[in-house]
Design a protein around this motif. Structure first.
Motif, mmCIF file in Angstrom:
data_model
loop_
_atom_site.group_PDB
_atom_site.id
_atom_site.type_symbol
_atom_site.label_atom_id
_atom_site.label_comp_id
_atom_site.label_asym_id
_atom_site.label_seq_id
_atom_site.Cartn_x
_atom_site.Cartn_y
_atom_site.Cartn_z
ATOM 1 N N PRO A 119 56.219 29.721 -12.595
ATOM 2 C CA PRO A 119 54.992 29.206 -13.193
ATOM 3 C C PRO A 119 54.107 30.327 -13.723
ATOM 4 O O PRO A 119 54.112 31.450 -13.213
ATOM 5 N N LYS A 120 53.348 30.013 -14.739
ATOM 6 C CA LYS A 120 52.436 30.970 -15.356
ATOM 7 C C LYS A 120 51.250 30.210 -15.942
ATOM 8 O O LYS A 120 51.256 28.978 -16.015
ATOM 9 N N ALA B 166 44.673 27.603 -19.979
ATOM 10 C CA ALA B 166 44.945 26.167 -19.889
ATOM 11 C C ALA B 166 45.738 25.912 -18.616
ATOM 12 O O ALA B 166 45.945 26.813 -17.806
ATOM 13 N N VAL B 167 46.164 24.683 -18.422
ATOM 14 C CA VAL B 167 46.915 24.334 -17.216
ATOM 15 C C VAL B 167 48.253 25.067 -17.225
ATOM 16 O O VAL B 167 48.739 25.513 -18.269
ATOM 17 N N PRO B 168 48.902 25.201 -16.060
ATOM 18 C CA PRO B 168 50.129 25.997 -15.986
ATOM 19 C C PRO B 168 51.350 25.296 -16.566
ATOM 20 O O PRO B 168 51.393 24.075 -16.731
ATOM 21 N N LEU B 169 52.298 26.109 -16.882
ATOM 22 C CA LEU B 169 53.653 25.689 -17.210
ATOM 23 C C LEU B 169 54.559 26.794 -16.684
ATOM 24 O O LEU B 169 54.060 27.743 -16.068
ATOM 25 N N THR B 170 55.849 26.692 -16.891
ATOM 26 C CA THR B 170 56.702 27.797 -16.454
ATOM 27 C C THR B 170 57.045 28.683 -17.648
ATOM 28 O O THR B 170 56.989 28.250 -18.809
ATOM 29 N N VAL B 171 57.414 29.914 -17.342
ATOM 30 C CA VAL B 171 57.843 30.818 -18.400
ATOM 31 C C VAL B 171 59.024 30.212 -19.147
ATOM 32 O O VAL B 171 59.103 30.266 -20.374
ATOM 33 N N PRO C 48 50.453 25.316 -8.322
ATOM 34 C CA PRO C 48 50.970 25.438 -9.690
ATOM 35 C C PRO C 48 52.404 24.935 -9.842
ATOM 36 O O PRO C 48 52.754 24.349 -10.867
ATOM 37 N N ALA C 49 53.215 25.147 -8.843
ATOM 38 C CA ALA C 49 54.613 24.760 -8.933
ATOM 39 C C ALA C 49 54.767 23.246 -9.070
ATOM 40 O O ALA C 49 55.785 22.762 -9.574
ATOM 41 N N LYS C 50 53.742 22.487 -8.600
ATOM 42 C CA LYS C 50 53.810 21.030 -8.668
ATOM 43 C C LYS C 50 53.141 20.474 -9.944
ATOM 44 O O LYS C 50 53.147 19.267 -10.150
ATOM 45 N N LEU C 51 52.544 21.364 -10.728
ATOM 46 C CA LEU C 51 51.785 20.920 -11.896
ATOM 47 C C LEU C 51 52.508 21.091 -13.213
ATOM 48 O O LEU C 51 52.015 20.684 -14.252
#
Length: 482
Positions: free
Chosen positions: A197-198, A207-212, A471-474
């Motif tokens: 996640p980043k 902004a809200v997280p996503l993964t690389v 973050p990992a759940k978002l």
């Protein structure tokens, strides 16, 4: 039955002569270099059109293929004897292989139909064919550049055919494989980094997280989509104007020549070329070339986004975003020791900018088809082939020297994710938008982490915060079917 090949002599390419020789055309005599195969019309073009860069070699090689196919079609239809066809075909094959490249000196900015380049090729092939038959290269017999090499043809129908052949070769043999390899390298990074996640960014703001991996999967898909549009443009290039001669009527060509030459070009190249169903459209417009260039512009747009994102994400290394670690290929500054710059990204961006400019010129030139002929052809083919070449080279270098060696700065990614205030978005459904916004503003104003502000000022239970703002759940997936 004899093909005429037995008449040909084993004469190496080249003319062992110095000084000049006198060549003639309908306008009279002119001196040409004695060691060159070209004739009077080529020399006149060199005198009057020494403007800018030379016509691309790739066009002449493709045009030689068209001349070979034309000779074979003429033989099939009884328009040329076999011994003449054999000599023309041998010379054309040498030109296709690059052995005659030095004898095509003309510039891009010439007659807009490409007639001068067509005559350059006709003169060179005729001179070489005559040499193979035992005649002097300067002779116009037994092989004549117009009557034999150009039999059943006009510049108006064969030049656009050569444009299509050259462009399709550049796409299929060079550009498409290079882009496909780049997309594959990007996709490999996406898979490797899918669970990291980043911080996401919109409007250049947190902004809200996503993964690389999700971010890079977007790059890969965008590039694949752009490549598909390039592939879709190939269909128009498979239709050939050859057979329409001067204005599309086929005057001075035997019946069936258009179908015959298209079939020969298809057989030589292994590609499903066909005769254009309407020669008037094929010769008065260059819409297929314009569409291909537009697809290349779309590819440039995607590539520029990827290259710019990478150099922004690698900015720093200490005072920028610094999430990516790009390969260090060369020193970056003549005055600042130790500085390393995202040079491969910059080179690709410049190629993309040039491509977008070249597309504008091609579109404008494509609009200049007047009556039965578009007379802006040399500009169009030069821009398209240059784009294919530079984009192939830039994308190959970008893949090898940037994408494949790019790594993650995990400490920086985690640090920025921990400082992000936009995780508050996950609290909004639980505590309401206004209360969540107040927590974010309070954290920003007082230099607190979101967790500190939420559990202190916001009164959110720590366990609830940790449950909702992990973050990992978002990150969800953003991928169909995932």
């Amino acid at each position: 039955m004899s093909t005429g090949a037995e008449r040909l002599r084993d004469v190496p390419v080249g003319i062992d002569a110095t000084g000049t020789r006198t060549e003639h055309d309908s306008m009279g005599a002119i001196e040409v270099p004695a060691d060159r195969y070209w004739g009077a019309q080529t020399q006149r073009s060199l005198r009057h059109f020494a403007i800018g860069e030379r016509m691309p070699t790739a066009l002449y090689r493709a045009y030689a293929l068209v001349k070979k196919a034309a000779a074979e079609a003429n033989a099939e239809l009884g328009a040329l004897p076999g011994w003449k066809v054999a000599a023309i075909v041998r010379a054309a094959e040498e030109a296709m292989a690059g052995a005659l490249d030095d004898h095509f000196p003309l510039h891009v900015y010439q007659t807009g139909s490409g007639t001068q380049s067509n005559m350059n090729l006709n003169e060179v092939l005729a001179a070489r064919a005559n040499q193979l038959l035992g005649a002097e290269p300067g002779a116009r017999a037994p092989i004549h550049p117009n009557d034999d090499v150009n039999r059943s043809q006009s510049s108006n129908d064969t030049f656009p055919a050569a444009m299509h052949v050259a462009t399709l070769a550049a796409l299929d043999e060079d550009l498409i494989p290079a882009i496909d390899a780049l997309a594959g390298a990007i996709e490999a990074k996406a898979f490797a980094w899918m669970d990291i996640p980043k911080t996401g960014r919109t409007h250049l703001q947190d902004a809200v997280p996503l993964t690389v991996g999700q971010e890079w999967s977007g790059y890969a898909h965008q590039l694949s989509d752009a490549l598909a549009r390039v592939g879709a443009s190939r269909g128009g290039l498979l239709e050939l104007a050859a057979g329409g001669t001067a204005v599309g009527t086929g005057l001075a060509a035997p019946a069936g020549f258009g179908r015959a030459i298209a079939a020969r070009i298809a057989a030589i190249t292994g590609k499903p070329f066909v005769t254009a169903p309407n020669k008037f459209a094929a010769q008065a417009s260059l819409d297929a070339m314009v569409a291909t260039m537009a697809a290349l512009r779309g590819l440039a747009v995607a590539l520029m986004k990827i290259a710019n994102d990478m150099r922004w994400l690698a900015s720093g290394p200490r005072c920028g975003i610094g999430e990516l670690l790009l390969p260090e290929n060369e020193p970056g500054s003549s005055i600042m020791p130790g500085k390393v710059n995202p040079t491969q990204c910059e080179a690709l961006v410049m190629v993309c900018i040039q491509t977008i400019g070249d597309d504008a010129a091609v579109a404008f030139a494509g609009s200049q088809g007047n009556f039965e002929l578009n007379a802006m052809r040399p500009l169009i083919i030069n821009n398209v082939l240059r784009t294919c070449r530079t984009m192939t080279e830039a994308c190959t270098a970008f893949r090898r020297f940037s994408v494949e060696g790019t790594a993650l700065n995990r400490a920086r990614i985690d640090e920025q994710l921990g400082r992000s205030l936009m995780l508050v978005t996950a609290l909004s459904p639980e505590i309401g938008y206004d209360r969540a916004a107040a927590i974010a503003h309070h954290a920003a104003e007082h230099g607190l982490t979101l967790r500190e502000a939420a559990t202190g000022y916001g009164g959110v239970d720590p366990a609830t915060f940790d449950r909702l703002c992990d973050p990992a759940k978002l990150v969800g997936s953003g991928l169909a079917g995932a």
